[in-house]
Motif scaffolding. Structure first.
Motif, PDB file in Angstrom:
ATOM      1  N   ASP A   1      10.806   9.216  -2.131  1.00  0.00           N
ATOM      2  CA  ASP A   1      10.612   8.428  -3.351  1.00  0.00           C
ATOM      3  C   ASP A   1       9.187   7.911  -3.468  1.00  0.00           C
ATOM      4  O   ASP A   1       8.801   7.405  -4.515  1.00  0.00           O
ATOM      5  N   GLY A   2       8.414   7.963  -2.375  1.00  0.00           N
ATOM      6  CA  GLY A   2       7.040   7.497  -2.381  1.00  0.00           C
ATOM      7  C   GLY A   2       6.927   6.050  -1.944  1.00  0.00           C
ATOM      8  O   GLY A   2       7.925   5.344  -1.806  1.00  0.00           O
ATOM      9  N   VAL A   3       5.690   5.628  -1.698  1.00  0.00           N
ATOM     10  CA  VAL A   3       5.427   4.255  -1.275  1.00  0.00           C
ATOM     11  C   VAL A   3       4.142   3.755  -1.915  1.00  0.00           C
ATOM     12  O   VAL A   3       3.293   4.543  -2.337  1.00  0.00           O
ATOM     13  N   THR A   4       4.026   2.435  -1.967  1.00  0.00           N
ATOM     14  CA  THR A   4       2.796   1.784  -2.401  1.00  0.00           C
ATOM     15  C   THR A   4       2.174   1.129  -1.182  1.00  0.00           C
ATOM     16  O   THR A   4       2.854   0.431  -0.428  1.00  0.00           O
ATOM     17  N   VAL A   5       0.879   1.373  -0.980  1.00  0.00           N
ATOM     18  CA  VAL A   5       0.168   0.831   0.175  1.00  0.00           C
ATOM     19  C   VAL A   5      -0.994  -0.011  -0.345  1.00  0.00           C
ATOM     20  O   VAL A   5      -1.765   0.430  -1.204  1.00  0.00           O
ATOM     21  N   GLU A   6      -1.093  -1.242   0.195  1.00  0.00           N
ATOM     22  CA  GLU A   6      -2.127  -2.180  -0.233  1.00  0.00           C
ATOM     23  C   GLU A   6      -2.746  -2.834   1.000  1.00  0.00           C
ATOM     24  O   GLU A   6      -2.116  -2.886   2.055  1.00  0.00           O
ATOM     25  N   PRO A   7      -3.958  -3.375   0.863  1.00  0.00           N
ATOM     26  CA  PRO A   7      -4.562  -4.070   2.000  1.00  0.00           C
ATOM     27  C   PRO A   7      -3.823  -5.366   2.302  1.00  0.00           C
ATOM     28  O   PRO A   7      -3.090  -5.884   1.455  1.00  0.00           O
ATOM     29  N   LEU A   8      -4.012  -5.882   3.517  1.00  0.00           N
ATOM     30  CA  LEU A   8      -3.397  -7.156   3.885  1.00  0.00           C
ATOM     31  C   LEU A   8      -3.900  -8.251   2.944  1.00  0.00           C
ATOM     32  O   LEU A   8      -5.106  -8.375   2.717  1.00  0.00           O
ATOM     33  N   PRO A   9      -3.014  -9.071   2.404  1.00  0.00           N
ATOM     34  CA  PRO A   9      -3.418 -10.028   1.377  1.00  0.00           C
ATOM     35  C   PRO A   9      -4.157 -11.259   1.893  1.00  0.00           C
ATOM     36  O   PRO A   9      -4.905 -11.870   1.156  1.00  0.00           O
ATOM     37  N   LYS A  10      -3.990 -11.638   3.140  1.00  0.00           N
ATOM     38  CA  LYS A  10      -4.585 -12.875   3.640  1.00  0.00           C
ATOM     39  C   LYS A  10      -5.822 -12.638   4.502  1.00  0.00           C
ATOM     40  O   LYS A  10      -6.275 -13.531   5.193  1.00  0.00           O
ATOM     41  N   ARG A  11      -6.347 -11.434   4.456  1.00  0.00           N
ATOM     42  CA  ARG A  11      -7.546 -11.082   5.224  1.00  0.00           C
ATOM     43  C   ARG A  11      -8.646 -10.680   4.249  1.00  0.00           C
ATOM     44  O   ARG A  11      -8.362 -10.086   3.203  1.00  0.00           O
ATOM     45  N   PRO A  12      -9.903 -10.956   4.579  1.00  0.00           N
ATOM     46  CA  PRO A  12     -11.002 -10.542   3.688  1.00  0.00           C
ATOM     47  C   PRO A  12     -11.048  -9.018   3.554  1.00  0.00           C
ATOM     48  O   PRO A  12     -11.006  -8.297   4.545  1.00  0.00           O
ATOM     49  N   LEU A  13     -11.145  -8.564   2.316  1.00  0.00           N
ATOM     50  CA  LEU A  13     -11.194  -7.128   2.029  1.00  0.00           C
ATOM     51  C   LEU A  13     -12.576  -6.576   2.347  1.00  0.00           C
ATOM     52  O   LEU A  13     -13.590  -7.162   1.973  1.00  0.00           O
ATOM     53  N   ILE A  14     -12.606  -5.447   3.036  1.00  0.00           N
ATOM     54  CA  ILE A  14     -13.856  -4.720   3.261  1.00  0.00           C
ATOM     55  C   ILE A  14     -13.934  -3.591   2.237  1.00  0.00           C
ATOM     56  O   ILE A  14     -14.862  -3.522   1.458  1.00  0.00           O
ATOM     57  N   ARG A  15     -12.931  -2.705   2.216  1.00  0.00           N
ATOM     58  CA  ARG A  15     -12.833  -1.655   1.207  1.00  0.00           C
ATOM     59  C   ARG A  15     -11.483  -0.973   1.326  1.00  0.00           C
ATOM     60  O   ARG A  15     -11.012  -0.714   2.433  1.00  0.00           O
TER      61      ARG A  15
ATOM     62  N   ALA B   1      13.101  30.387   2.155  1.00  0.00           N
ATOM     63  CA  ALA B   1      12.466  29.124   2.540  1.00  0.00           C
ATOM     64  C   ALA B   1      12.895  28.004   1.603  1.00  0.00           C
ATOM     65  O   ALA B   1      13.102  28.208   0.409  1.00  0.00           O
ATOM     66  N   GLU B   2      13.040  26.835   2.205  1.00  0.00           N
ATOM     67  CA  GLU B   2      13.381  25.661   1.396  1.00  0.00           C
ATOM     68  C   GLU B   2      12.170  25.236   0.577  1.00  0.00           C
ATOM     69  O   GLU B   2      11.030  25.363   1.033  1.00  0.00           O
ATOM     70  N   PRO B   3      12.394  24.724  -0.627  1.00  0.00           N
ATOM     71  CA  PRO B   3      11.264  24.291  -1.448  1.00  0.00           C
ATOM     72  C   PRO B   3      10.573  23.078  -0.813  1.00  0.00           C
ATOM     73  O   PRO B   3      11.218  22.242  -0.170  1.00  0.00           O
ATOM     74  N   GLN B   4       9.260  23.026  -0.985  1.00  0.00           N
ATOM     75  CA  GLN B   4       8.467  21.913  -0.455  1.00  0.00           C
ATOM     76  C   GLN B   4       8.799  20.636  -1.224  1.00  0.00           C
ATOM     77  O   GLN B   4       8.811  20.636  -2.449  1.00  0.00           O
ATOM     78  N   ILE B   5       9.076  19.563  -0.497  1.00  0.00           N
ATOM     79  CA  ILE B   5       9.294  18.260  -1.108  1.00  0.00           C
ATOM     80  C   ILE B   5       7.990  17.487  -1.000  1.00  0.00           C
ATOM     81  O   ILE B   5       7.357  17.470   0.054  1.00  0.00           O
ATOM     82  N   ASN B   6       7.574  16.860  -2.079  1.00  0.00           N
ATOM     83  CA  ASN B   6       6.367  16.043  -2.077  1.00  0.00           C
ATOM     84  C   ASN B   6       6.728  14.581  -2.279  1.00  0.00           C
ATOM     85  O   ASN B   6       7.733  14.255  -2.904  1.00  0.00           O
ATOM     86  N   ALA B   7       5.899  13.709  -1.736  1.00  0.00           N
ATOM     87  CA  ALA B   7       6.029  12.268  -1.939  1.00  0.00           C
ATOM     88  C   ALA B   7       4.731  11.780  -2.539  1.00  0.00           C
ATOM     89  O   ALA B   7       3.670  12.375  -2.342  1.00  0.00           O
ATOM     90  N   VAL B   8       4.800  10.671  -3.253  1.00  0.00           N
ATOM     91  CA  VAL B   8       3.609  10.098  -3.871  1.00  0.00           C
ATOM     92  C   VAL B   8       3.265   8.793  -3.164  1.00  0.00           C
ATOM     93  O   VAL B   8       4.106   7.913  -3.005  1.00  0.00           O
ATOM     94  N   LEU B   9       2.012   8.698  -2.726  1.00  0.00           N
ATOM     95  CA  LEU B   9       1.481   7.454  -2.189  1.00  0.00           C
ATOM     96  C   LEU B   9       0.632   6.819  -3.274  1.00  0.00           C
ATOM     97  O   LEU B   9      -0.290   7.453  -3.803  1.00  0.00           O
ATOM     98  N   ARG B  10       0.956   5.601  -3.590  1.00  0.00           N
ATOM     99  CA  ARG B  10       0.173   4.814  -4.549  1.00  0.00           C
ATOM    100  C   ARG B  10      -0.655   3.853  -3.707  1.00  0.00           C
ATOM    101  O   ARG B  10      -0.104   2.998  -3.013  1.00  0.00           O
ATOM    102  N   VAL B  11      -1.977   4.012  -3.725  1.00  0.00           N
ATOM    103  CA  VAL B  11      -2.868   3.290  -2.815  1.00  0.00           C
ATOM    104  C   VAL B  11      -3.801   2.385  -3.605  1.00  0.00           C
ATOM    105  O   VAL B  11      -4.471   2.841  -4.543  1.00  0.00           O
TER     106      VAL B  11
END
Length: 125
Positions: A85-99, A2-12
């Motif tokens: 390589d992973g990704v960074t995910v952020e809320p929309l910047p021009k909309r009011p943040l809920i959570r 079996a091929e080794p599992q590749i993991n990615a990192v999400l920065r949230v």
């Protein structure tokens, strides 16, 4: 063999209005073609059920609710591809943040604060 599992990192980006935001990193199993939304749903199901995200495509067949900043660009998380390589995910910047990644998506002209103004201009007399 079996091929080794590749993991990615999400920065949230996490947080609520009135509190300082923070970034949490989550390691998820990577599969070719996996979307950022797939990874966010995996995180909610297996690592952190408190992560606030919005998507309606699966239950309500309503598109365009999963928008967020993905690596600094406004994208639909269901279309944005996860990379090893992973990704960074952020809320929309021009909309009011809920959570966390959830922002207010109601158009400004349809908010309750504007509803009273619309009644002032009602032509039905």
């Amino acid at each position: 063999m079996a091929e080794p599992q590749i993991n990615a990192v999400l920065r949230v980006r996490r947080g609520s209005p009135g509190e300082p935001g923070r970034y949490d990193s989550f390691e998820v199993p990577y599969e070719e073609g996996m979307s950022v939304l797939d990874a966010l749903r995996w995180i909610r199901a297996r690592l952190d059920s408190t992560l606030a995200i919005r998507y309606s495509c699966i239950n309500a067949n309503a598109c365009k609710t999963c928008m967020a900043l993905v690596n600094g660009e406004v994208e639909y998380t269901c279309i944005a591809k996860l990379t090893p390589d992973g990704v960074t995910v952020e809320p929309l910047p021009k909309r009011p943040l809920i959570r966390d990644l959830v922002t207010d998506i109601i158009p400004n002209e349809e908010t309750m604060t504007n509803a009273g103004n619309a009644a002032d201009h009602d032509d039905r007399g």
